[in-house]
Design a protein around this motif. Sequence first.
Motif, PDB file in Angstrom:
ATOM      1  N   GLN A  35       8.639  -5.808   2.381  1.00 52.91           N
ATOM      2  CA  GLN A  35       8.082  -7.155   2.497  1.00 52.91           C
ATOM      3  C   GLN A  35       6.817  -7.158   3.349  1.00 52.91           C
ATOM      4  O   GLN A  35       5.845  -7.805   3.029  1.00 52.91           O
ATOM      5  CB  GLN A  35       9.137  -8.065   3.139  1.00 52.91           C
ATOM      6  CG  GLN A  35       8.700  -9.490   3.325  1.00 52.91           C
ATOM      7  CD  GLN A  35       9.298 -10.386   2.255  1.00 52.91           C
ATOM      8  OE1 GLN A  35       9.872  -9.909   1.291  1.00 52.91           O
ATOM      9  NE2 GLN A  35       9.168 -11.658   2.420  1.00 52.91           N
ATOM     10  N   SER A  36       6.868  -6.382   4.436  1.00 48.20           N
ATOM     11  CA  SER A  36       5.735  -6.370   5.348  1.00 48.20           C
ATOM     12  C   SER A  36       4.523  -5.660   4.735  1.00 48.20           C
ATOM     13  O   SER A  36       3.396  -6.106   4.895  1.00 48.20           O
ATOM     14  CB  SER A  36       6.181  -5.727   6.652  1.00 48.20           C
ATOM     15  OG  SER A  36       5.178  -4.965   7.201  1.00 48.20           O
ATOM     16  N   PHE A  37       4.741  -4.565   4.031  1.00 44.60           N
ATOM     17  CA  PHE A  37       3.607  -3.800   3.513  1.00 44.60           C
ATOM     18  C   PHE A  37       3.126  -4.292   2.149  1.00 44.60           C
ATOM     19  O   PHE A  37       1.959  -4.133   1.821  1.00 44.60           O
ATOM     20  CB  PHE A  37       3.935  -2.305   3.436  1.00 44.60           C
ATOM     21  CG  PHE A  37       3.999  -1.674   4.793  1.00 44.60           C
ATOM     22  CD1 PHE A  37       2.851  -1.560   5.561  1.00 44.60           C
ATOM     23  CD2 PHE A  37       5.195  -1.228   5.321  1.00 44.60           C
ATOM     24  CE1 PHE A  37       2.901  -1.020   6.825  1.00 44.60           C
ATOM     25  CE2 PHE A  37       5.257  -0.684   6.587  1.00 44.60           C
ATOM     26  CZ  PHE A  37       4.112  -0.579   7.344  1.00 44.60           C
ATOM     27  N   PHE A  38       4.022  -4.864   1.355  1.00 46.60           N
ATOM     28  CA  PHE A  38       3.612  -5.276   0.007  1.00 46.60           C
ATOM     29  C   PHE A  38       3.747  -6.785  -0.234  1.00 46.60           C
ATOM     30  O   PHE A  38       3.504  -7.245  -1.353  1.00 46.60           O
ATOM     31  CB  PHE A  38       4.385  -4.475  -1.044  1.00 46.60           C
ATOM     32  CG  PHE A  38       4.091  -3.007  -0.974  1.00 46.60           C
ATOM     33  CD1 PHE A  38       2.916  -2.505  -1.488  1.00 46.60           C
ATOM     34  CD2 PHE A  38       4.968  -2.136  -0.357  1.00 46.60           C
ATOM     35  CE1 PHE A  38       2.624  -1.162  -1.401  1.00 46.60           C
ATOM     36  CE2 PHE A  38       4.681  -0.792  -0.259  1.00 46.60           C
ATOM     37  CZ  PHE A  38       3.511  -0.298  -0.784  1.00 46.60           C
ATOM     38  N   GLY A  39       4.173  -7.522   0.777  1.00 50.15           N
ATOM     39  CA  GLY A  39       4.175  -8.982   0.700  1.00 50.15           C
ATOM     40  C   GLY A  39       5.276  -9.584  -0.149  1.00 50.15           C
ATOM     41  O   GLY A  39       6.154  -8.891  -0.641  1.00 50.15           O
ATOM     42  N   GLU A  40       5.191 -10.911  -0.304  1.00 46.49           N
ATOM     43  CA  GLU A  40       6.245 -11.655  -1.009  1.00 46.49           C
ATOM     44  C   GLU A  40       6.295 -11.313  -2.494  1.00 46.49           C
ATOM     45  O   GLU A  40       7.359 -11.302  -3.097  1.00 46.49           O
ATOM     46  CB  GLU A  40       6.023 -13.157  -0.837  1.00 46.49           C
ATOM     47  CG  GLU A  40       6.504 -13.670   0.498  1.00 46.49           C
ATOM     48  CD  GLU A  40       6.310 -15.156   0.658  1.00 46.49           C
ATOM     49  OE1 GLU A  40       6.338 -15.874  -0.345  1.00 46.49           O
ATOM     50  OE2 GLU A  40       6.121 -15.587   1.798  1.00 46.49           O
ATOM     51  N   ILE A  41       5.146 -11.065  -3.104  1.00 44.40           N
ATOM     52  CA  ILE A  41       5.129 -10.728  -4.529  1.00 44.40           C
ATOM     53  C   ILE A  41       5.312  -9.226  -4.704  1.00 44.40           C
ATOM     54  O   ILE A  41       6.182  -8.773  -5.442  1.00 44.40           O
ATOM     55  CB  ILE A  41       3.816 -11.192  -5.198  1.00 44.40           C
ATOM     56  CG1 ILE A  41       3.688 -12.704  -5.109  1.00 44.40           C
ATOM     57  CG2 ILE A  41       3.754 -10.729  -6.647  1.00 44.40           C
ATOM     58  CD1 ILE A  41       2.364 -13.251  -5.562  1.00 44.40           C
ATOM     59  N   GLY A  42       4.496  -8.464  -3.990  1.00 41.08           N
ATOM     60  CA  GLY A  42       4.524  -7.008  -4.136  1.00 41.08           C
ATOM     61  C   GLY A  42       5.819  -6.379  -3.665  1.00 41.08           C
ATOM     62  O   GLY A  42       6.233  -5.330  -4.151  1.00 41.08           O
TER      63      GLY A  42
END
Lengths: 100, 145
Positions: A35-42
């Motif tokens: 979640q932290s490195f690729f975000g909510e979508i990634g």
Amino acid sequence: MTNYFHLDVELKLRDEDKAVVTPAYFLGSIEESLQSFFGEIGGQTDLQLIKFDKNQKRAILRVHEEFVTRTRSAITLIGHFQDIPCHFIIRNTSKEQLDF
Amino acid sequence: MVRIKNRYVVVRIVPEKPTNILKIDDAVLAKSVLRNVKKYYGDYGLGTVEHGFRVKYCNERTKIAIMRCLHRSHRTLTSTLPLITMIGDVRAKFHTLYVGATIIHCNKFIINHQQRFLDEMVGQIASAKERKDFIKRVMEFDLEQ
């Protein structure tokens, strides 16, 4: 032929005794890193914990083929587990079922 | 020699409460876009978009802006734009109008777009002087380098 990859992941902690390692915390730390490195979508990755060994702090994860690179990089980049410095080792990856 | 490809995204800012003049700074616009990229695509997404990202133009009357980003990250940027709901402290959304490879093409597009906007708006203005000023303000298009 399945489109899943199996990852054999081991957690190495600086202070072995302080942390509470449960399957949920183990998986949670990887998901948090995604979640932290690729975000909510990634970071939306379907991650399954197949097997877990508490003593060795080791787990077998199952992840879809297209998310392997992303999951591997997120696992590698984890630096803390419950505020204790740590690192994860990916011991083995395979398309077949893995065991310890 | 490797050529660096850019993409220019033309957007229209649509505030929740319709206003004639929208006070949004280039820096505020850039900051809010990058904050949302980080939210939806994380550190990795921010890293790819941030490099080469710049707000090139922002017209407070027509509410049109041009953003530049690298070719490899334009899909990340354009997919984040519809998810943005706040720009600075103004509740607003983005309408993506055009994605071009050169700023000249964006310029041509904007001139056509603004011409259409003028055709709609000029009819509502009564005095000739006001109309002249209005046309001048809308069509001013200076891109600082």
